[in-house]
Enzyme design. Structure first.
Site, PDB file in Angstrom:
ATOM      1  N   ASN A 174      -2.293  13.665  13.293  1.00  0.00           N
ATOM      2  CA  ASN A 174      -2.795  13.232  14.593  1.00  0.00           C
ATOM      3  C   ASN A 174      -2.503  14.280  15.656  1.00  0.00           C
ATOM      4  O   ASN A 174      -1.430  14.869  15.686  1.00  0.00           O
ATOM      5  CB  ASN A 174      -2.123  11.907  14.981  1.00  0.00           C
ATOM      6  CG  ASN A 174      -2.415  11.528  16.418  1.00  0.00           C
ATOM      7  OD1 ASN A 174      -3.561  11.335  16.801  1.00  0.00           O
ATOM      8  ND2 ASN A 174      -1.379  11.466  17.234  1.00  0.00           N
ATOM      9  N   VAL A 175      -3.507  14.530  16.516  1.00  0.00           N
ATOM     10  CA  VAL A 175      -3.281  15.359  17.686  1.00  0.00           C
ATOM     11  C   VAL A 175      -3.609  14.504  18.902  1.00  0.00           C
ATOM     12  O   VAL A 175      -4.729  14.004  19.019  1.00  0.00           O
ATOM     13  CB  VAL A 175      -4.172  16.618  17.703  1.00  0.00           C
ATOM     14  CG1 VAL A 175      -3.811  17.517  18.872  1.00  0.00           C
ATOM     15  CG2 VAL A 175      -4.060  17.385  16.395  1.00  0.00           C
ATOM     16  N   GLY A 176      -2.658  14.306  19.765  1.00  0.00           N
ATOM     17  CA  GLY A 176      -2.910  13.481  20.937  1.00  0.00           C
ATOM     18  C   GLY A 176      -2.228  14.061  22.159  1.00  0.00           C
ATOM     19  O   GLY A 176      -1.383  14.955  22.052  1.00  0.00           O
ATOM     20  N   TYR A 178       0.300  13.276  24.880  1.00  0.00           N
ATOM     21  CA  TYR A 178       1.370  12.351  25.247  1.00  0.00           C
ATOM     22  C   TYR A 178       2.220  13.043  26.295  1.00  0.00           C
ATOM     23  O   TYR A 178       2.518  14.230  26.156  1.00  0.00           O
ATOM     24  CB  TYR A 178       2.229  11.997  24.031  1.00  0.00           C
ATOM     25  CG  TYR A 178       1.425  11.383  22.908  1.00  0.00           C
ATOM     26  CD1 TYR A 178       1.050  10.048  22.953  1.00  0.00           C
ATOM     27  CD2 TYR A 178       1.009  12.154  21.823  1.00  0.00           C
ATOM     28  CE1 TYR A 178       0.292   9.479  21.943  1.00  0.00           C
ATOM     29  CE2 TYR A 178       0.250  11.590  20.798  1.00  0.00           C
ATOM     30  CZ  TYR A 178      -0.101  10.254  20.869  1.00  0.00           C
ATOM     31  OH  TYR A 178      -0.857   9.709  19.869  1.00  0.00           O
ATOM     32  N   ARG A 179       2.629  12.310  27.312  1.00  0.00           N
ATOM     33  CA  ARG A 179       3.407  12.977  28.346  1.00  0.00           C
ATOM     34  C   ARG A 179       4.833  13.197  27.852  1.00  0.00           C
ATOM     35  O   ARG A 179       5.387  12.382  27.098  1.00  0.00           O
ATOM     36  CB  ARG A 179       3.384  12.177  29.633  1.00  0.00           C
ATOM     37  CG  ARG A 179       4.194  10.910  29.590  1.00  0.00           C
ATOM     38  CD  ARG A 179       4.118  10.254  30.969  1.00  0.00           C
ATOM     39  NE  ARG A 179       5.100   9.232  31.139  1.00  0.00           N
ATOM     40  CZ  ARG A 179       4.820   7.978  31.496  1.00  0.00           C
ATOM     41  NH1 ARG A 179       3.562   7.622  31.708  1.00  0.00           N
ATOM     42  NH2 ARG A 179       5.779   7.107  31.651  1.00  0.00           N
ATOM     43  N   HIS A 196      -0.477   3.681  19.578  1.00  0.00           N
ATOM     44  CA  HIS A 196      -0.886   5.085  19.420  1.00  0.00           C
ATOM     45  C   HIS A 196      -0.599   5.538  17.983  1.00  0.00           C
ATOM     46  O   HIS A 196       0.325   5.045  17.343  1.00  0.00           O
ATOM     47  CB  HIS A 196      -0.085   5.996  20.357  1.00  0.00           C
ATOM     48  CG  HIS A 196      -0.369   5.786  21.804  1.00  0.00           C
ATOM     49  ND1 HIS A 196       0.551   6.113  22.783  1.00  0.00           N
ATOM     50  CD2 HIS A 196      -1.449   5.304  22.455  1.00  0.00           C
ATOM     51  CE1 HIS A 196       0.046   5.826  23.966  1.00  0.00           C
ATOM     52  NE2 HIS A 196      -1.165   5.335  23.801  1.00  0.00           N
ATOM     53  N   GLU A 238      -8.668  15.472  14.846  1.00  0.00           N
ATOM     54  CA  GLU A 238      -9.078  15.859  16.198  1.00  0.00           C
ATOM     55  C   GLU A 238      -9.534  17.315  16.249  1.00  0.00           C
ATOM     56  O   GLU A 238     -10.387  17.677  17.053  1.00  0.00           O
ATOM     57  CB  GLU A 238      -7.937  15.644  17.201  1.00  0.00           C
ATOM     58  CG  GLU A 238      -7.679  14.192  17.560  1.00  0.00           C
ATOM     59  CD  GLU A 238      -6.784  13.462  16.575  1.00  0.00           C
ATOM     60  OE1 GLU A 238      -6.356  14.073  15.578  1.00  0.00           O
ATOM     61  OE2 GLU A 238      -6.519  12.266  16.788  1.00  0.00           O
ATOM     62  N   GLU A 286       0.906   7.806  37.631  1.00  0.00           N
ATOM     63  CA  GLU A 286      -0.126   7.608  36.608  1.00  0.00           C
ATOM     64  C   GLU A 286      -1.528   7.635  37.193  1.00  0.00           C
ATOM     65  O   GLU A 286      -1.707   7.596  38.409  1.00  0.00           O
ATOM     66  CB  GLU A 286       0.090   6.237  35.956  1.00  0.00           C
ATOM     67  CG  GLU A 286       1.327   6.180  35.088  1.00  0.00           C
ATOM     68  CD  GLU A 286       0.979   6.360  33.617  1.00  0.00           C
ATOM     69  OE1 GLU A 286      -0.104   6.882  33.316  1.00  0.00           O
ATOM     70  OE2 GLU A 286       1.808   5.967  32.785  1.00  0.00           O
TER      71      GLU A 286
END
Ligand SMILES: [Zn+2]
Lengths: 489, 74
Positions: A174-176, A178-179, A196, A238, A286
């Site tokens: 997975n490539v996401g 995220y902070r 997630h 991704e 946010e």
């Protein structure tokens, strides 16, 4: 079928990295280097807010004179305006948002993605290798994005992880986005919830007591930043998606801890999940324009770092809009809603979910009979994104461009009756909607601003003015602009 | 040991100094209790407890007040 234009493929072939894209932006006057010395706070956020206000044409800005960080470089606003997005997609500056939207929905492709593999010892990202004495606070020109944030956030990282129980599966990698909040010289928290992919990987690692290694990529290919946030299926890559969307290669290599990373990125921070440990994270400004509260988030420990020489730290301004975050994710939020709707309702023309990640959405549809648009709206509310995000939904006719707010306001003004407004109360909502009485619950509001059709009474003897439109008018507008430019000289 | 602008505990320590040549131009501090980080050159709204809004202050004596993002396996 990939419907990309020749020009966009040409552009995509030129852009293999963040640096390539900055060069392209510079050639169009969409990239500037800030000339003066800046303090990390409040100068950087002030400048980025000012640049971000121009959602049409704001430039990317590089800072290379940050007080206390001599020699360090930081860039933001890379995806900060629709002209920058247009440049990435191979369109002229000032291309209407609607055209960019149609480009993206037309690019859903089944062509074999191009992901050439570069041996790690030849990959630019490994030019400088650090194996010990990590210090994030020295390595990166970190700064506080919004005044009341709990730390110095990294807001635009692409994080790679593999299913710890299926580590050889490329698709389940997975490539996401995220902070990340740096906590110590070699530790950070990462914000991911159980739904997630990353959250799933962390829970699985803890459950089976197996290690979870991740790679935090900074300064990424501009398509990765844009498309890694798009929800793709759990077993779809991704990288493949982003390369497919660009119709051009994205070069990969291996990180020191064995994950697939971009070969031409600026920096990779390799880390391992610390089982069972949680640390205070937040607040963080946010996308609804409000702060998330303090929570206890999972912790990672750094195991290795690679970077290019003189790396550029790419970050984002996010907070009360308009911000780069809105431009970065807006079209990719709109496109999947459109794709689902279009299958069942070919009458749907376009979906605008640019506002606060779709908290307000506008859908244009060819109305078939009285009440039809409301049913389309209900279907939109049951799409994966619509379920909790589409809070306010405005339905307009096919002759209204949902990306042109002047037209949308016209439809609201002249096509809405009181009984065209439906409120569905007590529905699921997002946790961080500042208007929520109970976080996670809220309303859906549908405003049907489409034309009244039989069997509804139309009322009066109304004929709408046929407004001249089309290529001829567009060209005329361009001509007038250039005449004006001449006149100003 | 330095007082933390957010939780008022006094266990914070210097984490990193920003320099121009040999001159220290700012220092980043880290509170081990509430995990706040700050730079001593920041505007007061971020680093002066008297100027910070009360809602942003933290009470670390009661960690359960702060939600877990991801459940911890017992
Ligand atoms: Zn503290």
């Amino acid at each position: 079928m990939n419907k990309q234009s020749e020009l966009s493929i040409e552009v995509a072939k030129k852009v293999g990295s963040l640096r390539d894209f900055l060069e392209l932006l510079e050639s169009k006057g969409q990239f500037i280097t800030w000339p003066d010395e800046v303090l990390p706070e409040p100068d950087i956020r002030n400048i980025l807010v000012a640049a971000g206000d121009d959602d049409k044409n704001g430039p990317a800005i590089l800072f290379d004179k940050i007080k206390g960080y001599p020699g360090k470089r930081m860039v933001a606003g890379v995806h900060g305006s629709f002209s920058n997005i247009a440049t990435l997609l191979g369109y002229p500056l000032g291309t209407p948002i609607r055209d960019l939207f149609y480009d993206i929905v037309g690019r859903w492709t089944t062509e074999e993605p191009q992901l050439p593999f570069i041996e790690p010892d030849k990959a630019a990202i490994h030019e400088v290798r650090i194996e010990e004495n990590f210090n994030l606070f020295e390595l990166l020109p970190l700064y506080r994005i919004n005044a009341m944030d709990g730390g110095f956030y990294i807001g635009k990282a692409n994080v790679v992880s593999r299913d710890p129980n299926d580590p050889d599966n490329f698709g389940k990698q997975n490539v996401g986005i995220y902070r990340i909040q740096p906590h110590g010289p070699d530790t950070f928290t990462l914000m991911s919830v159980p739904v997630h992919d990353m959250g799933r990987h962390m829970l699985a690692a803890e459950m089976d007591d197996v290690p979870l290694k991740i790679a935090v990529m900074l300064g990424n290919h501009p398509a990765m930043a844009m498309f890694a946030a798009t929800p793709v299926g759990y077993d779809e890559s991704e990288y493949a998606y982003a390369a497919g969307m660009m119709g051009a290669p994205i070069a990969l290599t291996k990180s020191g801890n064995g994950l697939d990373i971009q070969a031409d990125g600026e920096m990779v921070i390799e880390a391992e999940y610390v089982h069972g440990e949680r640390q205070y994270e937040g607040p963080f400004g946010e996308f609804p324009g409000s702060y998330s509260g303090v929570r206890r988030a999972p912790v990672f420990k750094i195991t290795g770092i690679s970077h290019r020489k003189d790396p550029i730290f790419e970050n984002i301004y996010i907070g009360k809009g308009w911000t780069e975050h809105d431009t970065l994710i807006g079209l990719n939020t709109s496109a999947p809603i459109y794709a689902v709707l279009k299958k069942e309702f070919p009458e749907v023309e376009a979906v605008n979910a640019l506002y606060q990640h779709g908290l307000t959405g506008i859908i244009s549809v060819k109305n078939r009979f009285a009440g039809f648009a409301k049913s389309v709206a209900l279907r939109a509310l049951s799409t994966p994104h619509g379920l909790i995000y589409l809070k306010n939904l405005i339905m307009v006719d096919a002759d209204v461009d949902p990306f042109d707010l002047n037209q949308v306001m016209w439809a609201l003004s002249v096509r809405t009756r009181a009984n065209d407004i439906q409120v569905l109360d007590n529905m699921a909502g997002i946790m961080i909607d500042p208007s929520a009485v109970i976080p996670g619950k809220g309303h859906h509001l549908i405003i049907d601003a489409t034309t009244h059709m039989a069997p509804d009474p139309i009322g009066g003897d109304v004929e709408i003015v046929r407004r001249p439109a089309g290529r001829e008018i567009d060209e005329m507008a361009q001509l007038i602009k250039s005449m004006q430019k001449e006149a100003r000289k | 040991m330095t007082a933390c602008p957010r939780c008022s505990n006094t266990n914070a320590t210097a984490l990193h100094e920003g320099k121009e040549g040999a001159t220290v131009v700012w220092t980043i501090f880290n509170c081990p209790d509430c995990h706040y980080h700050w730079r001593d050159s920041e505007p007061e709204e971020s680093i002066n407890p008297a100027k910070r809004k009360a809602v942003f202050q933290m009470d670390t004596s009661n960690p359960d007040k702060y939600q877990l993002v991801l459940p911890v396996r017992e």
